[in-house]
Design a protein around this motif. Structure first.
Motif, PDB file in Angstrom:
ATOM      1  N   ALA A   1     -39.994  -9.283 -73.460  1.00 25.57           N
ATOM      2  CA  ALA A   1     -39.975  -8.868 -74.794  1.00 25.57           C
ATOM      3  C   ALA A   1     -39.626  -7.329 -74.802  1.00 25.57           C
ATOM      4  O   ALA A   1     -39.401  -7.159 -76.647  1.00 25.57           O
ATOM      5  CB  ALA A   1     -42.074  -9.085 -74.939  1.00 25.57           C
ATOM      6  N   VAL A   2     -40.417  -6.800 -73.860  1.00 24.66           N
ATOM      7  CA  VAL A   2     -40.255  -5.155 -74.094  1.00 24.66           C
ATOM      8  C   VAL A   2     -38.165  -4.984 -74.401  1.00 24.66           C
ATOM      9  O   VAL A   2     -38.031  -3.912 -75.540  1.00 24.66           O
ATOM     10  CB  VAL A   2     -40.381  -4.484 -73.482  1.00 24.66           C
ATOM     11  N   GLU A   3     -37.754  -5.669 -73.145  1.00 23.23           N
ATOM     12  CA  GLU A   3     -35.749  -5.679 -74.031  1.00 23.23           C
ATOM     13  C   GLU A   3     -35.644  -5.837 -75.528  1.00 23.23           C
ATOM     14  O   GLU A   3     -35.152  -5.280 -75.399  1.00 23.23           O
ATOM     15  CB  GLU A   3     -35.172  -6.237 -72.308  1.00 23.23           C
ATOM     16  N   TRP A   4     -36.328  -7.142 -75.602  1.00 23.61           N
ATOM     17  CA  TRP A   4     -35.605  -7.946 -76.189  1.00 23.61           C
ATOM     18  C   TRP A   4     -36.679  -6.624 -78.152  1.00 23.61           C
ATOM     19  O   TRP A   4     -35.041  -5.882 -78.735  1.00 23.61           O
ATOM     20  CB  TRP A   4     -36.576  -8.711 -76.901  1.00 23.61           C
ATOM     21  N   ALA A   5     -37.434  -6.008 -78.253  1.00 26.12           N
ATOM     22  CA  ALA A   5     -37.662  -5.044 -78.891  1.00 26.12           C
ATOM     23  C   ALA A   5     -36.847  -3.823 -78.893  1.00 26.12           C
ATOM     24  O   ALA A   5     -36.691  -3.047 -79.913  1.00 26.12           O
ATOM     25  CB  ALA A   5     -39.402  -5.073 -78.392  1.00 26.12           C
ATOM     26  N   ARG A   6     -36.496  -3.355 -77.898  1.00 21.04           N
ATOM     27  CA  ARG A   6     -35.829  -2.127 -77.759  1.00 21.04           C
ATOM     28  C   ARG A   6     -34.022  -2.266 -77.772  1.00 21.04           C
ATOM     29  O   ARG A   6     -33.608  -1.587 -79.128  1.00 21.04           O
ATOM     30  CB  ARG A   6     -35.230  -1.866 -76.174  1.00 21.04           C
ATOM     31  N   ARG A   7     -33.801  -3.919 -77.558  1.00 23.48           N
ATOM     32  CA  ARG A   7     -32.939  -3.890 -78.345  1.00 23.48           C
ATOM     33  C   ARG A   7     -32.527  -4.072 -80.127  1.00 23.48           C
ATOM     34  O   ARG A   7     -31.228  -3.787 -80.873  1.00 23.48           O
ATOM     35  CB  ARG A   7     -31.981  -5.399 -77.980  1.00 23.48           C
ATOM     36  N   VAL A   8     -33.880  -5.092 -80.620  1.00 21.44           N
ATOM     37  CA  VAL A   8     -33.714  -4.990 -81.868  1.00 21.44           C
ATOM     38  C   VAL A   8     -33.733  -3.152 -82.520  1.00 21.44           C
ATOM     39  O   VAL A   8     -33.443  -3.240 -83.771  1.00 21.44           O
ATOM     40  CB  VAL A   8     -35.245  -6.186 -82.535  1.00 21.44           C
ATOM     41  N   ILE A   9     -34.482  -2.589 -82.009  1.00 22.32           N
ATOM     42  CA  ILE A   9     -35.090  -0.795 -82.428  1.00 22.32           C
ATOM     43  C   ILE A   9     -32.815  -0.407 -83.074  1.00 22.32           C
ATOM     44  O   ILE A   9     -33.115   0.450 -83.812  1.00 22.32           O
ATOM     45  CB  ILE A   9     -35.710  -0.188 -82.168  1.00 22.32           C
ATOM     46  N   GLU A  10     -32.643  -0.913 -81.561  1.00 19.95           N
ATOM     47  CA  GLU A  10     -30.984  -0.153 -81.677  1.00 19.95           C
ATOM     48  C   GLU A  10     -30.246  -0.836 -82.147  1.00 19.95           C
ATOM     49  O   GLU A  10     -29.215   0.268 -83.017  1.00 19.95           O
ATOM     50  CB  GLU A  10     -30.739   0.320 -80.274  1.00 19.95           C
ATOM     51  N   SER A  11     -30.386  -1.912 -82.837  1.00 17.81           N
ATOM     52  CA  SER A  11     -28.914  -2.315 -83.376  1.00 17.81           C
ATOM     53  C   SER A  11     -29.865  -3.053 -85.208  1.00 17.81           C
ATOM     54  O   SER A  11     -28.470  -2.538 -85.679  1.00 17.81           O
ATOM     55  CB  SER A  11     -28.968  -3.558 -83.307  1.00 17.81           C
TER      56      SER A  11
ATOM     57  N   ALA B   1     -44.565  -5.733 -78.152  1.00 15.97           N
ATOM     58  CA  ALA B   1     -44.072  -6.437 -77.407  1.00 15.97           C
ATOM     59  C   ALA B   1     -44.439  -6.104 -75.861  1.00 15.97           C
ATOM     60  O   ALA B   1     -44.296  -7.281 -74.591  1.00 15.97           O
ATOM     61  CB  ALA B   1     -43.056  -5.482 -77.247  1.00 15.97           C
ATOM     62  N   GLY B   2     -45.174  -4.787 -75.245  1.00 12.07           N
ATOM     63  CA  GLY B   2     -46.266  -5.172 -74.730  1.00 12.07           C
ATOM     64  C   GLY B   2     -46.811  -5.610 -73.589  1.00 12.07           C
ATOM     65  O   GLY B   2     -47.238  -6.505 -72.730  1.00 12.07           O
ATOM     66  N   PHE B   3     -47.786  -6.316 -75.154  1.00  8.40           N
ATOM     67  CA  PHE B   3     -48.324  -7.534 -74.841  1.00  8.40           C
ATOM     68  C   PHE B   3     -47.842  -9.072 -74.499  1.00  8.40           C
ATOM     69  O   PHE B   3     -48.661  -9.657 -74.133  1.00  8.40           O
ATOM     70  CB  PHE B   3     -50.147  -7.233 -75.665  1.00  8.40           C
ATOM     71  N   GLY B   4     -46.657  -9.045 -74.713  1.00 12.76           N
ATOM     72  CA  GLY B   4     -46.027 -10.065 -75.125  1.00 12.76           C
ATOM     73  C   GLY B   4     -45.387 -10.945 -75.825  1.00 12.76           C
ATOM     74  O   GLY B   4     -45.750  -9.917 -76.883  1.00 12.76           O
ATOM     75  N   TRP B   5     -44.398 -11.609 -76.130  1.00 14.04           N
ATOM     76  CA  TRP B   5     -44.165 -12.141 -76.928  1.00 14.04           C
ATOM     77  C   TRP B   5     -45.051 -12.808 -77.527  1.00 14.04           C
ATOM     78  O   TRP B   5     -44.753 -13.091 -79.310  1.00 14.04           O
ATOM     79  CB  TRP B   5     -43.164 -13.808 -76.486  1.00 14.04           C
ATOM     80  N   ARG B   6     -45.984 -13.545 -77.694  1.00 16.21           N
ATOM     81  CA  ARG B   6     -47.689 -13.640 -78.906  1.00 16.21           C
ATOM     82  C   ARG B   6     -48.917 -13.140 -77.605  1.00 16.21           C
ATOM     83  O   ARG B   6     -49.054 -13.383 -77.017  1.00 16.21           O
ATOM     84  CB  ARG B   6     -47.649 -15.126 -78.883  1.00 16.21           C
TER      85      ARG B   6
ATOM     86  N   MET C   1     -41.181 -12.017 -83.537  1.00 19.71           N
ATOM     87  CA  MET C   1     -40.159 -13.057 -83.991  1.00 19.71           C
ATOM     88  C   MET C   1     -39.007 -12.832 -84.495  1.00 19.71           C
ATOM     89  O   MET C   1     -39.007 -10.911 -84.247  1.00 19.71           O
ATOM     90  CB  MET C   1     -40.745 -13.285 -85.800  1.00 19.71           C
ATOM     91  N   SER C   2     -37.633 -13.483 -84.755  1.00 16.17           N
ATOM     92  CA  SER C   2     -36.680 -12.895 -84.520  1.00 16.17           C
ATOM     93  C   SER C   2     -35.801 -11.655 -85.589  1.00 16.17           C
ATOM     94  O   SER C   2     -34.541 -11.214 -85.541  1.00 16.17           O
ATOM     95  CB  SER C   2     -35.456 -13.804 -83.736  1.00 16.17           C
ATOM     96  N   GLY C   3     -36.582 -12.460 -86.852  1.00 15.43           N
ATOM     97  CA  GLY C   3     -35.959 -11.553 -87.946  1.00 15.43           C
ATOM     98  C   GLY C   3     -34.418 -12.749 -88.565  1.00 15.43           C
ATOM     99  O   GLY C   3     -34.127 -12.396 -89.430  1.00 15.43           O
ATOM    100  N   PHE C   4     -34.893 -13.852 -87.825  1.00 13.03           N
ATOM    101  CA  PHE C   4     -33.615 -14.943 -88.410  1.00 13.03           C
ATOM    102  C   PHE C   4     -33.869 -16.346 -88.823  1.00 13.03           C
ATOM    103  O   PHE C   4     -34.428 -16.493 -87.807  1.00 13.03           O
ATOM    104  CB  PHE C   4     -32.385 -14.947 -87.617  1.00 13.03           C
TER     105      PHE C   4
ATOM    106  N   SER D   1     -34.919 -17.196 -79.436  1.00 15.52           N
ATOM    107  CA  SER D   1     -33.833 -16.617 -79.995  1.00 15.52           C
ATOM    108  C   SER D   1     -33.088 -15.494 -78.780  1.00 15.52           C
ATOM    109  O   SER D   1     -31.990 -15.752 -78.145  1.00 15.52           O
ATOM    110  CB  SER D   1     -34.093 -15.318 -80.972  1.00 15.52           C
ATOM    111  N   PHE D   2     -34.354 -15.128 -77.856  1.00 17.32           N
ATOM    112  CA  PHE D   2     -33.746 -13.931 -76.928  1.00 17.32           C
ATOM    113  C   PHE D   2     -33.548 -14.444 -75.348  1.00 17.32           C
ATOM    114  O   PHE D   2     -32.643 -14.668 -75.124  1.00 17.32           O
ATOM    115  CB  PHE D   2     -34.760 -12.802 -76.478  1.00 17.32           C
ATOM    116  N   THR D   3     -34.594 -15.811 -75.033  1.00 12.68           N
ATOM    117  CA  THR D   3     -34.407 -16.350 -74.260  1.00 12.68           C
ATOM    118  C   THR D   3     -33.987 -18.008 -74.156  1.00 12.68           C
ATOM    119  O   THR D   3     -33.817 -18.409 -72.753  1.00 12.68           O
ATOM    120  CB  THR D   3     -35.683 -16.434 -73.139  1.00 12.68           C
ATOM    121  N   GLY D   4     -33.717 -18.447 -75.325  1.00 11.53           N
ATOM    122  CA  GLY D   4     -33.009 -19.721 -75.463  1.00 11.53           C
ATOM    123  C   GLY D   4     -34.805 -20.613 -74.690  1.00 11.53           C
ATOM    124  O   GLY D   4     -34.473 -21.797 -74.585  1.00 11.53           O
TER     125      GLY D   4
END
Length: 317
Positions: A74-84, A102-107, A166-169, A262-265
């Motif tokens: 979750a944290v890796e996903w959040a960082r990618r979102v912030i960078e992109s 994200a540090g608390f998990g996906w939900r 959420m993925s934003g998509f 979206s991130f892990t499939g």
């Protein structure tokens, strides 16, 4: 959540210094509102940071407060979102909030004060910037009301809100071939709703039509079944009216893809049918994926061949 667990253990240590009545992981999880696995993760984090003794029950005082353990996915996903996503460039506080969530998990379930402590900002900043993440489709919050004992009604207060990243998509539009399959998929969904019984053929047709509208908006089967409480063995006084009431939560809305999917499939853990032997099995694969009871192979057939006539394998000694 680590702070909450540590506080519970501190209170128990004060009440029982000799630790004569040790608390189990399940009991500790019930006190803080976590499942066993999540409680174990937080206890391990506290032990690794030197806050708990080797028994993972005895607090060690005199050390600064620990931070929330980060969950890499979750944290890796959040960082990618912030960078992109350029919307975060002029708003670093929103970025802090997203990473903290994200540090608390996906939900999960979190109070504004707890999120503020994890993000290193004030509660007022959280209340101001949290709507931005909702507007950008990166988070969804759901209010958890407090039931009033004895009356069955809900008080004015509420528990910490539940959240999901959420993925934003949004789900893509269906193709012509996929739209042609909607009536059959809708009928299968209605078949799996246990409490939808005792209706007329016309009501059944209307129910399938209503589910079809939701399917055409991109909603997957499992999300619809979850909204319909399909696994519940309830006795609905008016099954048709109750079904349309539940579908009203989805009707007219496009399906916003969860960040985990979206991130892990992978999505929610669900029961599905093996495409070879037709036995039910647990899976986290999306509903559109082919499922095998052994993960990459059918346990009954021992192969990936998609056939309904499964024969046992005879191997020589």
């Amino acid at each position: 959540m680590c702070r909450r667990i540590f506080a519970v253990l501190e209170d128990r240590q004060k009440a029982d210094p000799e630790n004569e009545n040790s608390i189990t992981t399940e009991e500790l999880g019930n006190l803080v509102g976590l499942k066993k696995r999540a409680t174990q993760n937080h206890l391990s984090n506290l032990f690794q940071r030197g806050r708990l003794d080797a028994d993972r029950r005895t607090p060690i005082p005199g050390i600064p407060t620990v931070a929330q353990p980060q969950l890499p996915g979750a944290v890796e996903w959040a960082r990618r979102v912030i960078e992109s996503d350029p919307v975060f460039a002029p708003d670093p506080t929103c970025a802090k909030c997203l990473v903290a969530l994200a540090g608390f998990g996906w939900r999960g379930q979190i109070a504004p004060a707890e999120l503020a402590a994890a993000a290193g900002v004030s509660v007022r900043s959280i209340e101001r910037h949290r709507p931005h993440l909702v507007e950008w489709d990166y988070i969804r919050f759901r209010i958890v009301p407090v039931p009033d004992e004895g009356t069955g009604k809900f008080k004015g207060g509420r528990k910490p809100s539940r959240f999901e990243l959420m993925s934003g998509f949004y789900a893509r539009p269906l193709t012509d071939e996929e739209r042609a399959l909607v009536p059959g998929r809708a009928a299968q969904i209605i078949d799996r709703v246990r409490w939808y019984v005792g209706v007329s053929p016309e009501e059944r047709f209307n129910a399938e039509t209503a589910v079809g509208f939701v399917l055409r908006a991109g909603w997957p089967e499992e999300a619809i079944l979850k909204a319909l409480d399909a696994s519940e063995d309830r006795h609905a006084f008016n099954p048709n009216g109750y079904l349309h009431k539940l579908l009203g939560k989805l009707r007219g809305q496009r399906y916003l893809i969860p960040a985990q999917e979206s991130f892990t499939g992978e999505g929610y853990r669900r029961l599905a049918e093996c495409s070879v032997c037709r036995n039910t099995t647990w899976t986290t694969a999306p509903a559109s994926h082919r499922v095998l009871c052994g993960g990459g192979v059918c346990l009954e057939a021992g192969s990936e061949h998609d056939t309904r006539d499964v024969r046992p394998l005879h191997r020589s000694a």
